[in-house]
Motif scaffolding. Structure first.
Motif, PDB file in Angstrom:
ATOM      1  N   GLU A  91      55.799 -30.438  39.843  1.00 19.07           N
ATOM      2  CA  GLU A  91      55.611 -29.042  39.469  1.00 19.07           C
ATOM      3  C   GLU A  91      56.844 -28.503  38.757  1.00 19.07           C
ATOM      4  N   GLU A  92      58.014 -28.865  39.227  1.00 18.35           N
ATOM      5  CA  GLU A  92      59.238 -28.406  38.585  1.00 18.35           C
ATOM      6  C   GLU A  92      59.355 -28.973  37.171  1.00 18.35           C
ATOM      7  N   GLU A  93      59.007 -30.261  36.983  1.00 21.22           N
ATOM      8  CA  GLU A  93      59.055 -30.850  35.645  1.00 21.22           C
ATOM      9  C   GLU A  93      58.074 -30.179  34.703  1.00 21.22           C
ATOM     10  N   GLU A  94      56.860 -29.889  35.194  1.00 22.15           N
ATOM     11  CA  GLU A  94      55.879 -29.197  34.363  1.00 22.15           C
ATOM     12  C   GLU A  94      56.375 -27.812  33.978  1.00 22.15           C
ATOM     13  N   ALA A  95      56.987 -27.115  34.917  1.00 21.22           N
ATOM     14  CA  ALA A  95      57.514 -25.782  34.605  1.00 21.22           C
ATOM     15  C   ALA A  95      58.615 -25.865  33.567  1.00 21.22           C
TER      16      ALA A  95
END
Length: 409
Positions: free
Chosen positions: A388-392
């Motif tokens: 999720e952090e990478e996608e953000a």
């Protein structure tokens, strides 16, 4: 067991106060029981005294060994003052006044007391629900409060004697010091049971009393260490009577051993929920009947056990627990192994996310023999958070590029 321990002490030339049970024993019956042991001890003492008088020293002192003349003289003088090595008395351990009387009479008669062995015990066989208040309270009165009464009646004497003898190399002919600084105040041998280390179905309240005794003695071990008072819990397992009064000839198949062999009483018929022939609550009764079928089921000799107990009473550093017999050793060891395995299997529930140590163990899947599913779930959750952090971050980068393109246009 108590009789055999007293006979072992007499065999080694000790002066013994043998205490019988009120309402069950008499002074004359105690004297008859120990008459052969007393005769042998008196003859041996007379022979040793003759050697000392004729040769000027005890023949047991080998050439080249340093002799403690003062200590030997005190022992010999005490034995000369008391030709009979046995003092028979009666008491009820449930009544503190009778216990105090026994202790005071023993001190007045012998001049000193070095070792106190509490062999009293009483149990009721049956499901805990089937035992009434009187059954349960009486077991606690004998097993637990009897031990407490003995401590109350004698601890003051041991502390006072230790203070008087502190600074001496030896404790005036008593038990040898363990090299722990100061004279030994005294020794306690408290007879517990393997039932004090593991639960036995059909002996619930009895086990509870023994657990209480074990907790009390283990706590007092630290409290009394500063006074050099030593305590040992003796835990026999499946001991057979093979002393002079043994009345077990193997003919009592299927019957309970005599009250002298095991202080248990079978209660009234079990109630309907516990009346099945294979009910767990009947395990204790079936076990006692099995033990009564013959010597082969009780491989541990009471005579040899008593000798070991005597040696522990006279050693420098006695253990907290003395297990007698293979059954006692194996059953207690298996019980401890089960406890350790259970702790390892369930320990992860005792650590929350606030403990770094707990986090590491759970992340590693350390369930103590478990399948590590909790650790896997935690790892999966962390992977999802990272994704999720990478996608953000990617979304943020794309938004930044779009803004730059607008500005250039």
């Amino acid at each position: 067991m108590g009789r055999s321990v007293a006979k072992a002490a007499l065999h080694h030339g000790d002066l013994v106060t043998a205490v019988g049970r009120v309402y069950e024993n008499t002074v004359s019956s105690i004297q008859r029981c120990f008459a052969p042991a007393c005769a042998a001890a008196s003859a041996a003492a007379a022979a040793v005294a003759g050697d000392v008088d004729g040769n000027g020293k005890d023949e047991d002192v080998r050439d080249g060994e340093e002799e403690d003349d003062g200590d030997d003289d005190r022992n010999i003088n005490i034995k000369k003052q008391h030709p009979a090595p046995l003092l028979p008395l009666l008491c009820d351990v449930r009544v503190r006044e009778t216990v105090e009387e026994v202790v005071q009479r023993s001190i007045a008669h012998w001049g000193r007391v070095d070792v106190i062995a509490n062999c009293s015990g009483y149990g009721v066989i049956g499901a805990a629900e089937d035992q009434d208040d009187a059954d349960i309270r009486n077991q606690f009165e004998v097993n637990f409060w009897g031990t407490v009464n003995i401590f109350y009646a004698s601890l003051g004497y041991f502390r006072t004697r230790r203070e008087k003898e502190e600074g001496d190399d030896m404790g005036e002919g008593g038990v040898e010091e363990g090299g722990g600084g100061g004279a030994v105040g005294g020794r306690y041998l408290i007879f517990s049971s393997t039932s004090g280390a593991l639960g036995v179905p059909g002996l619930g309240p009895y086990c509870a009393t023994k657990y209480a005794v074990e907790g009390l003695v283990e706590s007092m071990l630290y409290e009394l260490d500063t006074f050099n008072v030593r305590l040992t819990l003796v835990e026999p397992g499946h001991v057979r009577r093979d002393d002079d009064d043994d009345d077990d000839n193997g003919d009592n198949v299927g019957q309970l051993p005599s009250a002298d062999a095991a202080h248990f009483s079978v209660i009234r018929a079990p109630s309907e929920p516990y009346a099945a022939p294979t009910a767990p609550a009947g395990h204790a009764k079936r076990m006692v009947q099995w033990l009564g079928e013959g010597r082969r089921h009780r491989p541990t000799s009471v005579v040899r056990s008593a000798e070991v107990v005597w040696q522990v009473a006279h050693c420098g550093f006695p253990p907290l627990r003395l297990l007698l017999g293979a059954f006692a050793v194996e059953s207690v060891r298996d019980r401890l192994r089960c406890v350790i395995e259970e702790i390892e299997d369930w320990k992860y529930l005792g650590f929350g996310p606030q403990g770094e140590e707990g986090k590491e163990e759970v992340e590693d899947g350390a369930g103590g023999g478990g399948d590590g599913r909790e650790g896997e779930m935690k790892d999966e959750g962390e992977d999802e958070e990272m994704e999720e952090e990478e996608e953000a971050a990617e979304t943020k980068d794309e938004d930044g590029k779009n803004e730059e393109e607008k500005e250039e246009g």
